[in-house]
Design a protein around this motif. Structure first.
Motif, PDB file in Angstrom:
ATOM      1  N   PRO A 185       0.818  -1.230   0.000  1.00 59.11           N
ATOM      2  CA  PRO A 185       0.000   0.000   0.000  1.00 59.11           C
ATOM      3  C   PRO A 185       0.846   1.272   0.000  1.00 59.11           C
ATOM      4  CG  PRO A 185      -0.843  -1.584   1.600  1.00 59.11           C
ATOM      5  CD  PRO A 185       0.482  -2.109   1.143  1.00 59.11           C
ATOM      6  N   ALA A 186       1.961   1.269   0.760  1.00 64.84           N
ATOM      7  CA  ALA A 186       2.841   2.444   0.788  1.00 64.84           C
ATOM      8  C   ALA A 186       3.491   2.645  -0.567  1.00 64.84           C
ATOM      9  CB  ALA A 186       3.909   2.267   1.864  1.00 64.84           C
ATOM     10  N   ARG A 187       3.885   1.553  -1.215  1.00 62.65           N
ATOM     11  CA  ARG A 187       4.493   1.645  -2.540  1.00 62.65           C
ATOM     12  C   ARG A 187       3.516   2.225  -3.551  1.00 62.65           C
ATOM     13  NH1 ARG A 187       8.678  -0.916  -5.385  1.00 62.65           N
ATOM     14  NH2 ARG A 187       8.231  -1.514  -7.541  1.00 62.65           N
ATOM     15  N   ALA A 188       2.290   1.718  -3.519  1.00 64.29           N
ATOM     16  CA  ALA A 188       1.280   2.215  -4.463  1.00 64.29           C
ATOM     17  C   ALA A 188       0.970   3.687  -4.223  1.00 64.29           C
ATOM     18  CB  ALA A 188       0.011   1.372  -4.343  1.00 64.29           C
ATOM     19  N   ALA A 189       0.874   4.080  -2.949  1.00 61.93           N
ATOM     20  CA  ALA A 189       0.554   5.477  -2.637  1.00 61.93           C
ATOM     21  C   ALA A 189       1.694   6.397  -3.061  1.00 61.93           C
ATOM     22  CB  ALA A 189       0.281   5.617  -1.141  1.00 61.93           C
ATOM     23  N   ALA A 190       2.924   5.984  -2.816  1.00 61.35           N
ATOM     24  CA  ALA A 190       4.074   6.819  -3.182  1.00 61.35           C
ATOM     25  C   ALA A 190       4.183   6.951  -4.701  1.00 61.35           C
ATOM     26  CB  ALA A 190       5.353   6.215  -2.599  1.00 61.35           C
ATOM     27  N   VAL A 202      12.171   1.757 -10.725  1.00 57.59           N
ATOM     28  CA  VAL A 202      12.384   3.178 -10.435  1.00 57.59           C
ATOM     29  C   VAL A 202      13.695   3.382  -9.692  1.00 57.59           C
ATOM     30  CG1 VAL A 202      11.464   5.249  -9.327  1.00 57.59           C
ATOM     31  CG2 VAL A 202       9.910   3.596 -10.376  1.00 57.59           C
ATOM     32  N   ILE A 203      14.545   4.219 -10.271  1.00 61.92           N
ATOM     33  CA  ILE A 203      15.777   4.676  -9.629  1.00 61.92           C
ATOM     34  C   ILE A 203      15.488   6.055  -9.040  1.00 61.92           C
ATOM     35  CG2 ILE A 203      18.195   5.300  -9.991  1.00 61.92           C
ATOM     36  CD1 ILE A 203      17.994   3.553 -12.593  1.00 61.92           C
ATOM     37  N   GLY A 204      15.926   6.304  -7.832  1.00 62.36           N
ATOM     38  CA  GLY A 204      15.653   7.608  -7.237  1.00 62.36           C
ATOM     39  C   GLY A 204      16.772   8.091  -6.348  1.00 62.36           C
ATOM     40  N   THR A 205      16.779   9.390  -6.136  1.00 67.17           N
ATOM     41  CA  THR A 205      17.718  10.009  -5.206  1.00 67.17           C
ATOM     42  C   THR A 205      16.998  11.126  -4.475  1.00 67.17           C
ATOM     43  OG1 THR A 205      19.957  10.923  -4.993  1.00 67.17           O
ATOM     44  CG2 THR A 205      18.620  11.744  -6.812  1.00 67.17           C
ATOM     45  N   ALA A 206      17.546  11.548  -3.347  1.00 68.54           N
ATOM     46  CA  ALA A 206      16.955  12.641  -2.576  1.00 68.54           C
ATOM     47  C   ALA A 206      18.076  13.500  -2.020  1.00 68.54           C
ATOM     48  CB  ALA A 206      16.095  12.100  -1.433  1.00 68.54           C
ATOM     49  N   GLY A 207      17.959  14.794  -2.217  1.00 71.36           N
ATOM     50  CA  GLY A 207      18.981  15.719  -1.726  1.00 71.36           C
ATOM     51  C   GLY A 207      18.920  17.019  -2.491  1.00 71.36           C
ATOM     52  N   GLY A 208      19.649  18.013  -2.010  1.00 73.96           N
ATOM     53  CA  GLY A 208      19.665  19.298  -2.676  1.00 73.96           C
ATOM     54  C   GLY A 208      20.256  19.208  -4.071  1.00 73.96           C
ATOM     55  N   ALA A 273       8.413   4.135  -3.125  1.00 73.75           N
ATOM     56  CA  ALA A 273       8.164   4.135  -4.571  1.00 73.75           C
ATOM     57  C   ALA A 273       9.372   3.643  -5.354  1.00 73.75           C
ATOM     58  CB  ALA A 273       7.790   5.534  -5.041  1.00 73.75           C
ATOM     59  N   LEU A 274      10.552   3.628  -4.731  1.00 76.60           N
ATOM     60  CA  LEU A 274      11.795   3.335  -5.445  1.00 76.60           C
ATOM     61  C   LEU A 274      12.135   1.854  -5.394  1.00 76.60           C
ATOM     62  CD1 LEU A 274      14.015   6.264  -4.083  1.00 76.60           C
ATOM     63  CD2 LEU A 274      12.336   6.311  -5.942  1.00 76.60           C
ATOM     64  N   ASP A 275      12.910   1.434  -6.389  1.00 79.97           N
ATOM     65  CA  ASP A 275      13.507   0.098  -6.394  1.00 79.97           C
ATOM     66  C   ASP A 275      15.008   0.170  -6.150  1.00 79.97           C
ATOM     67  OD1 ASP A 275      11.209  -1.694  -7.302  1.00 79.97           O
ATOM     68  OD2 ASP A 275      11.206  -0.167  -8.872  1.00 79.97           O
ATOM     69  N   VAL A 276      15.625   1.275  -6.507  1.00 76.69           N
ATOM     70  CA  VAL A 276      17.068   1.478  -6.370  1.00 76.69           C
ATOM     71  C   VAL A 276      17.304   2.911  -5.903  1.00 76.69           C
ATOM     72  CG1 VAL A 276      19.306   1.520  -7.547  1.00 76.69           C
ATOM     73  CG2 VAL A 276      17.564  -0.162  -8.230  1.00 76.69           C
ATOM     74  N   PHE A 277      18.169   3.080  -4.906  1.00 77.80           N
ATOM     75  CA  PHE A 277      18.552   4.423  -4.468  1.00 77.80           C
ATOM     76  C   PHE A 277      19.920   4.742  -5.040  1.00 77.80           C
ATOM     77  CE2 PHE A 277      20.317   7.617  -1.610  1.00 77.80           C
ATOM     78  CZ  PHE A 277      19.263   8.516  -1.553  1.00 77.80           C
ATOM     79  N   SER A 288      21.262  12.132   5.046  1.00 77.90           N
ATOM     80  CA  SER A 288      20.341  11.299   5.820  1.00 77.90           C
ATOM     81  C   SER A 288      19.490  10.412   4.929  1.00 77.90           C
ATOM     82  CB  SER A 288      19.437  12.185   6.687  1.00 77.90           C
ATOM     83  OG  SER A 288      18.675  13.072   5.881  1.00 77.90           O
ATOM     84  N   ALA A 289      19.364  10.771   3.644  1.00 78.25           N
ATOM     85  CA  ALA A 289      18.528   9.969   2.744  1.00 78.25           C
ATOM     86  C   ALA A 289      19.102   8.586   2.503  1.00 78.25           C
ATOM     87  CB  ALA A 289      18.339  10.702   1.415  1.00 78.25           C
ATOM     88  N   LEU A 290      20.439   8.427   2.557  1.00 78.87           N
ATOM     89  CA  LEU A 290      21.013   7.110   2.310  1.00 78.87           C
ATOM     90  C   LEU A 290      20.660   6.123   3.419  1.00 78.87           C
ATOM     91  CD1 LEU A 290      22.694   5.079   0.767  1.00 78.87           C
ATOM     92  CD2 LEU A 290      24.762   6.092   1.763  1.00 78.87           C
ATOM     93  N   PRO A 291      20.893   6.427   4.707  1.00 75.74           N
ATOM     94  CA  PRO A 291      20.436   5.490   5.736  1.00 75.74           C
ATOM     95  C   PRO A 291      18.932   5.284   5.711  1.00 75.74           C
ATOM     96  CG  PRO A 291      21.729   7.276   6.724  1.00 75.74           C
ATOM     97  CD  PRO A 291      21.680   7.535   5.270  1.00 75.74           C
ATOM     98  N   ALA A 292      18.172   6.339   5.342  1.00 74.44           N
ATOM     99  CA  ALA A 292      16.724   6.171   5.252  1.00 74.44           C
ATOM    100  C   ALA A 292      16.366   5.148   4.184  1.00 74.44           C
ATOM    101  CB  ALA A 292      16.060   7.513   4.943  1.00 74.44           C
ATOM    102  N   ALA A 293      17.047   5.224   3.040  1.00 74.56           N
ATOM    103  CA  ALA A 293      16.805   4.246   1.978  1.00 74.56           C
ATOM    104  C   ALA A 293      17.174   2.849   2.441  1.00 74.56           C
ATOM    105  CB  ALA A 293      17.605   4.635   0.743  1.00 74.56           C
TER     106      ALA A 293
END
Length: 376
Positions: A185-190, A202-208, A273-277, A288-293
């Motif tokens: 459900p979280a995957r579908a919502a994201a 889905v490949i994703g990253t998070a940061g400035g 939503a991601l499969d790869v960070f 902080s996004a890496l440990p979160a992933a």
């Protein structure tokens, strides 16, 4: 007989929604309130988004730079306000988290009954503006203990700035994702929030979106992936000064399947939503996004810089590549896109490794430093 309860001040520049500030708010929930009475002081009145979370955790919060929540410039009298706060509250220990207020605290806490001083370094030592660097260097030896957010950061602290015999204590911490949504459900919502196909890899990253994070190399790597399976997507979560340039770069590479999600306060809710960070960073600070992933069980491709190799072993919890190398980054991403079994193996190992980066464990490690410096 139980030890006397010690009043502790956490001193920082901002309580805005940044990574380092969020780590403080996460740790606050796990403080040993029987041993430590923790309060927080900050300088920027308009940067107080995390103040309510700290107060809910039972911490008293003080704004030194003006009326809390007020926009505009910080009150230049904040050092005087800090002096008054120190005199009024009689802290047994002051734990500083940013260089400017740290230097001020070191100059203000003098005398036989002065509080102990602990300082945390989240960034490589000495990478400050000239005046800040001088103030930091001239007062640094007054610290009773220094904590670093990673071994890479700890190695940058010059031995000559520490007291004789002292060593830097490394405390690694990831975000506290207790209660964060998980599962299908979280995957579908994201994916719905990001406008992603349900069956895409889905490949994703998070940061400035900054030169240090080097999303330009990530775009080039993604452009080089073979489109033998068309259901791949790239998501960039974050905003910053390079956004327009990166959008133009994506267009120039013919990429029409890149999602620029913008700055988001709900990054943990989007990670499912991601499969790869992917982390294409050129800097030494661990985002902080890496440990979160990793906590979310995502396999990662990261660059061999700073603290990233401390949390990712190559081909164990993720894949490591040189910084600024789109060919190597693209090759590693291609391996994970093509191999669901590899994604599952690395993701499970990443989740297991990340258990050691929890906020509760980090707070216990920090409090062990407190106990050490408070010994008679």
């Amino acid at each position: 007989m139980s030890p006397r309860r010690t009043r502790v001040l956490w001193l920082t520049r901002s309580l805005g929604p940044g990574g380092a500030e969020q780590l403080l708010a996460d740790r606050a929930k796990y403080a040993d309130t029987a041993r430590f009475e923790i309060e927080v002081a900050y300088l920027l009145p308009g940067q107080d988004a995390l103040a309510p979370a700290l107060e809910r955790a039972g911490l008293r919060v003080h704004c030194l730079g003006g009326a809390p929540g007020a926009a505009g410039r910080t009150d230049p009298r904040w050092p005087w306000h800090l002096h008054q706060l120190l005199a009024e509250r009689r802290y047994g220990l002051v734990h500083t988290h940013t260089p400017v207020p740290a230097a001020a605290a070191r100059l203000l806490v003098l005398g036989r009954n002065a509080p102990r001083l602990v300082h945390t370094e989240q960034r490589p030592w000495g990478r400050h503006r000239l005046a800040t660097g001088w103030a930091d260097a001239l007062t640094y030896r007054r610290n009773d203990a220094v904590i670093a957010g990673s071994r890479a950061v700890g190695r940058t602290v010059p031995a000559g700035r520490l007291r004789a015999g002292d060593r830097v204590t490394v405390v690694q911490q990831g975000p506290d994702l207790t209660g964060a949504p998980t599962g299908p459900p979280a995957r579908a919502a994201a994916r719905a929030q990001l406008g992603l196909p349900a069956d895409a890899v889905v490949i994703g990253t998070a940061g400035g979106l900054t030169p240090d994070e080097d999303q330009a190399t990530l775009l080039a790597a993604y452009a080089g992936l073979p489109r033998t399976r068309p259901d791949i997507r790239l998501v960039l979560i974050g905003g910053g000064p390079l956004e327009s340039r990166l959008r133009a770069r994506a267009a120039g590479l013919g990429l029409t399947d890149v999602v620029f999600a913008g700055p988001r306060p709900d990054v943990p809710a989007l990670l499912p939503a991601l499969d790869v960070f992917a982390l294409s960073s050129r800097r030494g600070v661990l985002p902080s996004a890496l440990p979160a992933a990793m906590i979310c069980g995502l396999p990662s491709v990261g660059t061999r810089v700073g603290a990233t190799p401390e949390v990712l072993d190559d081909d164990a919890q993720g894949l490591l590549v040189p910084p600024g190398d789109p060919v190597a980054l693209g090759s590693a991403l291609g391996r994970l896109v093509a191999d669901a079994g590899l994604r599952e193996r690395l993701g499970a190992a990443a989740r297991e490794r990340a258990a050691g980066f929890g906020a509760a464990a980090a707070q216990r490690a920090v409090e062990a430093v407190y106990r050490q410096v408070l010994r008679p």
